[in-house]
Design a protein around this motif. Structure first.
Motif, PDB file in Angstrom:
ATOM      1  N   TRP A 271      12.836  55.905  11.873  1.00  0.00           N
ATOM      2  CA  TRP A 271      13.328  54.757  10.826  1.00  0.00           C
ATOM      3  C   TRP A 271      14.080  55.175   9.904  1.00  0.00           C
ATOM      4  O   TRP A 271      14.371  56.387   9.114  1.00  0.00           O
ATOM      5  CB  TRP A 271      11.626  54.700  10.253  1.00  0.00           C
ATOM      6  CG  TRP A 271      11.888  53.375   9.351  1.00  0.00           C
ATOM      7  CD1 TRP A 271      12.025  52.118   9.626  1.00  0.00           C
ATOM      8  CD2 TRP A 271      12.248  53.353   7.926  1.00  0.00           C
ATOM      9  NE1 TRP A 271      12.103  51.361   8.379  1.00  0.00           N
ATOM     10  CE2 TRP A 271      12.471  52.094   7.296  1.00  0.00           C
ATOM     11  CE3 TRP A 271      12.172  54.509   6.950  1.00  0.00           C
ATOM     12  CZ2 TRP A 271      12.538  51.819   6.070  1.00  0.00           C
ATOM     13  CZ3 TRP A 271      12.725  54.318   5.622  1.00  0.00           C
ATOM     14  CH2 TRP A 271      12.569  52.937   5.161  1.00  0.00           C
ATOM     15  N   GLN A 272      15.154  54.185   9.845  1.00  0.00           N
ATOM     16  CA  GLN A 272      16.192  54.342   8.651  1.00  0.00           C
ATOM     17  C   GLN A 272      16.038  53.078   7.651  1.00  0.00           C
ATOM     18  O   GLN A 272      15.685  52.147   8.002  1.00  0.00           O
ATOM     19  CB  GLN A 272      17.732  54.413   9.413  1.00  0.00           C
ATOM     20  CG  GLN A 272      17.706  55.519  10.302  1.00  0.00           C
ATOM     21  CD  GLN A 272      17.674  57.006   9.370  1.00  0.00           C
ATOM     22  OE1 GLN A 272      18.113  56.892   8.174  1.00  0.00           O
ATOM     23  NE2 GLN A 272      17.607  58.164  10.107  1.00  0.00           N
ATOM     24  N   PRO A 273      16.324  53.489   6.518  1.00  0.00           N
ATOM     25  CA  PRO A 273      16.280  52.333   5.502  1.00  0.00           C
ATOM     26  C   PRO A 273      17.336  51.358   5.860  1.00  0.00           C
ATOM     27  O   PRO A 273      18.337  51.816   6.220  1.00  0.00           O
ATOM     28  CB  PRO A 273      16.187  53.051   4.097  1.00  0.00           C
ATOM     29  CG  PRO A 273      16.969  54.211   4.411  1.00  0.00           C
ATOM     30  CD  PRO A 273      16.409  54.834   5.703  1.00  0.00           C
ATOM     31  N   SER A 274      17.182  50.211   5.328  1.00  0.00           N
ATOM     32  CA  SER A 274      18.166  49.150   5.677  1.00  0.00           C
ATOM     33  C   SER A 274      19.314  49.423   4.339  1.00  0.00           C
ATOM     34  O   SER A 274      19.396  50.004   3.438  1.00  0.00           O
ATOM     35  CB  SER A 274      17.606  47.734   5.458  1.00  0.00           C
ATOM     36  OG  SER A 274      17.140  47.517   4.254  1.00  0.00           O
TER      37      SER A 274
END
Length: 283
Positions: free
Chosen positions: A4-7
Protein backbone atom coordinates in the motif's frame (compact mmCIF):
# COMPACT_ATOMS: atom_id res chain seq x y z
CA UNK A 1 -0.62 -7.98 -3.59
CA UNK A 2 1.23 -4.72 -4.05
CA UNK A 3 2.33 -2.79 -0.99
CA UNK A 4 0.00 0.00 0.00
CA UNK A 5 1.18 3.48 -0.86
CA UNK A 6 -0.32 6.71 0.46
CA UNK A 7 -2.08 8.86 -2.05
CA UNK A 8 -0.69 12.10 -3.35
CA UNK A 9 -3.22 14.01 -1.26
CA UNK A 10 -2.12 12.16 1.89
CA UNK A 11 1.53 12.85 1.14
CA UNK A 12 0.69 16.51 0.62
CA UNK A 13 -1.09 16.64 3.99
CA UNK A 14 1.84 15.00 5.78
CA UNK A 15 4.29 17.42 4.20
CA UNK A 16 2.09 20.35 5.22
CA UNK A 17 1.92 19.11 8.82
CA UNK A 18 5.70 18.68 8.96
CA UNK A 19 6.21 22.17 7.59
CA UNK A 20 3.80 23.62 10.18
CA UNK A 21 5.60 21.75 12.96
CA UNK A 22 8.98 23.06 11.81
CA UNK A 23 7.56 26.57 11.52
CA UNK A 24 6.09 26.44 15.03
CA UNK A 25 9.34 25.11 16.48
CA UNK A 26 11.35 27.84 14.73
CA UNK A 27 9.02 30.59 15.96
CA UNK A 28 9.18 29.22 19.52
CA UNK A 29 12.98 29.07 19.41
CA UNK A 30 13.40 32.56 17.99
CA UNK A 31 10.91 34.12 20.42
CA UNK A 32 12.62 32.42 23.36
CA UNK A 33 16.06 33.65 22.27
CA UNK A 34 14.74 37.19 21.78
CA UNK A 35 13.08 37.31 25.20
CA UNK A 36 16.10 35.92 27.07
CA UNK A 37 18.47 38.20 25.13
CA UNK A 38 16.36 41.24 25.97
CA UNK A 39 16.30 40.33 29.66
CA UNK A 40 20.05 39.69 29.68
CA UNK A 41 20.82 43.00 27.98
CA UNK A 42 18.56 44.90 30.39
CA UNK A 43 20.17 43.25 33.43
CA UNK A 44 23.78 43.64 32.26
CA UNK A 45 23.27 47.32 31.40
CA UNK A 46 21.58 48.15 34.70
CA UNK A 47 23.45 50.59 36.99
CA UNK A 48 24.03 48.09 39.78
CA UNK A 49 25.02 45.10 37.65
CA UNK A 50 28.67 45.09 38.74
CA UNK A 51 27.75 44.84 42.43
CA UNK A 52 25.06 42.25 41.70
CA UNK A 53 27.50 40.17 39.66
CA UNK A 54 30.13 40.22 42.41
CA UNK A 55 27.58 39.32 45.10
CA UNK A 56 25.20 36.89 43.40
CA UNK A 57 27.17 35.44 40.50
CA UNK A 58 30.69 34.98 41.82
CA UNK A 59 30.86 31.43 40.51
CA UNK A 60 34.39 30.80 41.75
CA UNK A 61 33.41 31.49 45.36
CA UNK A 62 30.16 29.55 45.05
CA UNK A 63 31.86 26.54 43.51
CA UNK A 64 34.57 26.59 46.18
CA UNK A 65 31.95 26.28 48.95
CA UNK A 66 29.75 23.82 47.06
CA UNK A 67 31.09 20.67 48.82
CA UNK A 68 30.14 22.08 52.23
CA UNK A 69 26.62 22.86 50.95
CA UNK A 70 26.25 19.34 49.61
CA UNK A 71 27.33 17.86 52.94
CA UNK A 72 24.71 19.99 54.68
CA UNK A 73 22.14 18.78 52.14
CA UNK A 74 22.17 15.34 53.75
CA UNK A 75 20.37 16.85 56.74
CA UNK A 76 17.57 18.10 54.47
CA UNK A 77 17.27 14.71 52.80
CA UNK A 78 17.10 12.90 56.15
CA UNK A 79 14.38 15.25 57.41
CA UNK A 80 12.39 14.87 54.20
CA UNK A 81 12.52 11.06 54.19
CA UNK A 82 11.59 10.72 57.87
CA UNK A 83 8.76 13.24 57.55
CA UNK A 84 7.34 11.51 54.48
CA UNK A 85 6.96 8.23 56.34
CA UNK A 86 5.40 9.88 59.40
CA UNK A 87 3.09 12.04 57.28
CA UNK A 88 1.81 9.11 55.21
CA UNK A 89 0.96 7.08 58.30
CA UNK A 90 -0.69 9.88 60.28
CA UNK A 91 -2.49 11.35 57.27
CA UNK A 92 -3.97 7.96 56.41
CA UNK A 93 -5.35 7.57 59.93
CA UNK A 94 -6.83 11.07 59.94
CA UNK A 95 -8.32 10.70 56.47
CA UNK A 96 -9.96 7.42 57.42
CA UNK A 97 -11.21 8.92 60.69
CA UNK A 98 -12.85 11.80 58.81
CA UNK A 99 -14.69 9.38 56.52
CA UNK A 100 -16.06 7.10 59.24
CA UNK A 101 -19.85 6.90 59.22
CA UNK A 102 -22.21 6.83 62.16
CA UNK A 103 -22.81 9.02 65.22
CA UNK A 104 -20.54 6.92 67.41
CA UNK A 105 -17.53 8.16 65.41
CA UNK A 106 -18.50 11.84 65.69
CA UNK A 107 -15.76 12.64 68.28
CA UNK A 108 -13.11 11.18 65.97
CA UNK A 109 -14.45 13.13 63.01
CA UNK A 110 -14.56 16.31 65.09
CA UNK A 111 -10.98 15.93 66.32
CA UNK A 112 -9.69 15.09 62.84
CA UNK A 113 -11.49 18.08 61.32
CA UNK A 114 -10.19 20.42 64.05
CA UNK A 115 -6.64 19.18 63.52
CA UNK A 116 -6.72 19.71 59.76
CA UNK A 117 -8.36 23.13 60.09
CA UNK A 118 -5.76 24.35 62.60
CA UNK A 119 -2.60 23.09 60.92
CA UNK A 120 -3.71 23.89 57.38
CA UNK A 121 -4.45 27.44 58.44
CA UNK A 122 -1.34 28.04 60.55
CA UNK A 123 1.83 29.06 58.65
CA UNK A 124 4.63 26.52 58.82
CA UNK A 125 7.03 29.15 60.11
CA UNK A 126 4.85 29.74 63.17
CA UNK A 127 4.54 25.99 63.78
CA UNK A 128 8.33 25.73 63.69
CA UNK A 129 8.63 28.52 66.27
CA UNK A 130 5.96 27.01 68.52
CA UNK A 131 7.43 23.51 68.42
CA UNK A 132 11.11 24.40 68.15
CA UNK A 133 11.09 26.87 71.04
CA UNK A 134 7.83 26.09 72.86
CA UNK A 135 8.44 22.43 73.71
CA UNK A 136 11.98 22.95 75.11
CA UNK A 137 10.73 25.87 77.22
CA UNK A 138 8.44 23.47 79.12
CA UNK A 139 11.56 21.67 80.48
CA UNK A 140 9.82 18.33 80.57
CA UNK A 141 12.39 15.57 80.41
CA UNK A 142 10.10 13.25 78.43
CA UNK A 143 9.81 15.77 75.58
CA UNK A 144 12.49 15.89 72.87
CA UNK A 145 14.95 18.76 72.96
CA UNK A 146 16.99 18.00 69.83
CA UNK A 147 16.38 20.63 67.12
CA UNK A 148 16.54 17.86 64.51
CA UNK A 149 13.64 15.98 66.11
CA UNK A 150 11.68 19.15 66.84
CA UNK A 151 11.78 20.28 63.22
CA UNK A 152 10.60 16.83 62.11
CA UNK A 153 7.66 17.14 64.50
CA UNK A 154 6.74 20.59 63.19
CA UNK A 155 6.96 19.61 59.52
CA UNK A 156 5.01 16.41 60.15
CA UNK A 157 2.24 18.26 61.99
CA UNK A 158 1.75 20.70 59.14
CA UNK A 159 2.04 18.35 56.19
CA UNK A 160 -0.07 15.65 57.79
CA UNK A 161 -2.99 18.07 57.65
CA UNK A 162 -2.46 18.76 53.94
CA UNK A 163 -1.93 15.14 52.93
CA UNK A 164 -4.88 13.98 55.05
CA UNK A 165 -7.20 16.25 53.09
CA UNK A 166 -5.79 14.96 49.80
CA UNK A 167 -6.35 11.36 50.88
CA UNK A 168 -9.83 12.17 52.17
CA UNK A 169 -10.72 13.66 48.79
CA UNK A 170 -9.47 10.49 47.14
CA UNK A 171 -11.47 8.26 49.48
CA UNK A 172 -14.65 10.24 48.93
CA UNK A 173 -14.14 10.14 45.15
CA UNK A 174 -14.60 6.35 45.13
CA UNK A 175 -18.17 5.60 44.11
CA UNK A 176 -20.42 4.28 46.93
CA UNK A 177 -21.27 1.25 44.80
CA UNK A 178 -17.71 0.04 45.37
CA UNK A 179 -18.31 -0.04 49.11
CA UNK A 180 -21.72 -1.66 48.68
CA UNK A 181 -20.30 -4.38 46.44
CA UNK A 182 -17.48 -5.11 48.87
CA UNK A 183 -19.85 -5.29 51.86
CA UNK A 184 -22.20 -7.58 49.92
CA UNK A 185 -19.28 -9.96 49.45
CA UNK A 186 -18.87 -10.20 53.21
CA UNK A 187 -16.01 -7.74 53.78
CA UNK A 188 -16.05 -5.73 56.97
CA UNK A 189 -15.83 -1.94 56.93
CA UNK A 190 -12.10 -1.96 57.61
CA UNK A 191 -11.49 -4.63 54.99
CA UNK A 192 -13.49 -2.62 52.48
CA UNK A 193 -11.43 0.48 53.17
CA UNK A 194 -8.16 -1.42 53.07
CA UNK A 195 -8.68 -3.63 50.01
CA UNK A 196 -11.19 -1.71 47.89
CA UNK A 197 -11.46 1.99 48.71
CA UNK A 198 -7.98 3.02 49.80
CA UNK A 199 -6.01 1.54 46.84
CA UNK A 200 -8.30 3.34 44.38
CA UNK A 201 -8.11 6.56 46.38
CA UNK A 202 -4.30 6.58 46.45
CA UNK A 203 -4.10 5.89 42.73
CA UNK A 204 -6.41 8.83 42.00
CA UNK A 205 -4.61 11.38 44.17
CA UNK A 206 -1.03 10.21 43.61
CA UNK A 207 -0.02 13.29 41.55
CA UNK A 208 -1.39 15.58 44.26
CA UNK A 209 0.49 13.62 46.93
CA UNK A 210 3.74 13.92 45.02
CA UNK A 211 3.20 17.68 44.70
CA UNK A 212 2.83 17.90 48.48
CA UNK A 213 6.09 16.03 48.93
CA UNK A 214 7.81 18.39 46.48
CA UNK A 215 6.69 21.25 48.75
CA UNK A 216 7.90 19.33 51.80
CA UNK A 217 11.29 18.89 50.19
CA UNK A 218 11.62 22.66 49.72
CA UNK A 219 10.24 23.55 53.14
CA UNK A 220 13.00 21.61 54.86
CA UNK A 221 15.03 24.77 54.22
CA UNK A 222 12.98 26.54 56.93
CA UNK A 223 14.30 24.35 59.74
CA UNK A 224 17.34 26.58 60.02
CA UNK A 225 15.31 28.89 62.26
CA UNK A 226 15.44 26.29 65.05
CA UNK A 227 19.19 25.84 64.70
CA UNK A 228 19.43 22.80 62.42
CA UNK A 229 22.56 23.08 60.28
CA UNK A 230 21.27 22.39 56.76
CA UNK A 231 21.87 23.89 53.33
CA UNK A 232 20.34 27.33 53.90
CA UNK A 233 21.95 27.84 57.30
CA UNK A 234 25.30 26.76 55.87
CA UNK A 235 24.85 29.30 53.07
CA UNK A 236 23.97 31.92 55.66
CA UNK A 237 27.17 31.15 57.55
CA UNK A 238 29.23 31.64 54.39
CA UNK A 239 27.32 34.86 53.66
CA UNK A 240 28.19 36.23 57.12
CA UNK A 241 31.89 35.71 56.30
CA UNK A 242 32.18 37.27 52.84
CA UNK A 243 28.80 39.06 52.50
CA UNK A 244 28.13 37.38 49.15
CA UNK A 245 24.72 36.01 48.22
CA UNK A 246 26.13 33.54 45.72
CA UNK A 247 25.93 30.89 48.45
CA UNK A 248 22.14 31.29 48.53
CA UNK A 249 22.07 31.04 44.74
CA UNK A 250 23.93 27.74 44.83
CA UNK A 251 21.72 26.47 47.65
CA UNK A 252 18.69 27.31 45.53
CA UNK A 253 20.16 25.47 42.55
CA UNK A 254 20.68 22.41 44.74
CA UNK A 255 16.99 22.43 45.69
CA UNK A 256 16.03 22.87 42.05
CA UNK A 257 18.17 19.86 41.12
CA UNK A 258 16.34 17.81 43.74
CA UNK A 259 12.88 19.09 42.90
CA UNK A 260 12.86 18.89 39.10
CA UNK A 261 13.12 15.06 38.85
CA UNK A 262 10.26 14.60 41.32
CA UNK A 263 8.20 17.22 39.46
CA UNK A 264 8.75 15.47 36.15
CA UNK A 265 7.76 12.18 37.78
CA UNK A 266 4.56 13.83 38.98
CA UNK A 267 3.81 15.11 35.47
CA UNK A 268 4.46 11.67 33.99
CA UNK A 269 2.13 9.97 36.45
CA UNK A 270 -0.52 12.63 35.88
CA UNK A 271 -0.25 12.16 32.12
CA UNK A 272 -0.61 8.39 32.46
CA UNK A 273 -3.74 8.86 34.51
CA UNK A 274 -5.20 11.35 32.05
CA UNK A 275 -4.64 14.40 34.25
CA UNK A 276 -2.70 16.26 31.60
CA UNK A 277 -5.74 18.22 30.50
CA UNK A 278 -6.75 19.15 27.00
CA UNK A 279 -4.34 21.99 26.38
CA UNK A 280 -1.77 22.19 23.63
CA UNK A 281 1.80 21.05 23.68
CA UNK A 282 4.97 22.93 24.50
CA UNK A 283 5.09 24.70 21.14
Amino acid sequence: MADWQPSALQLERQAYRRSRTRRSALIAFVSTVVVFAAVAIAVVNSPGWSRTRDSFFDLRTGWHDMPALLRALWTNVQIMLICEVIVLVLATLIAVARTLQGPVFFPLRLLAAAYTDIFRGMPLLIVLFLVGYGLPSLRISALPSSPFILCIIALSLTYTAYVAEVLRAGIQSVHPSQRAAARSLGLTHLQTVRHVVFPQAVRRVLPALLNDFVSLQKDTSLVSIVGVLEVVLRAQNFNSQDYKFVHYVFAGLIFVALTVPLTRLTDWIAARQGWNGTGGGVV
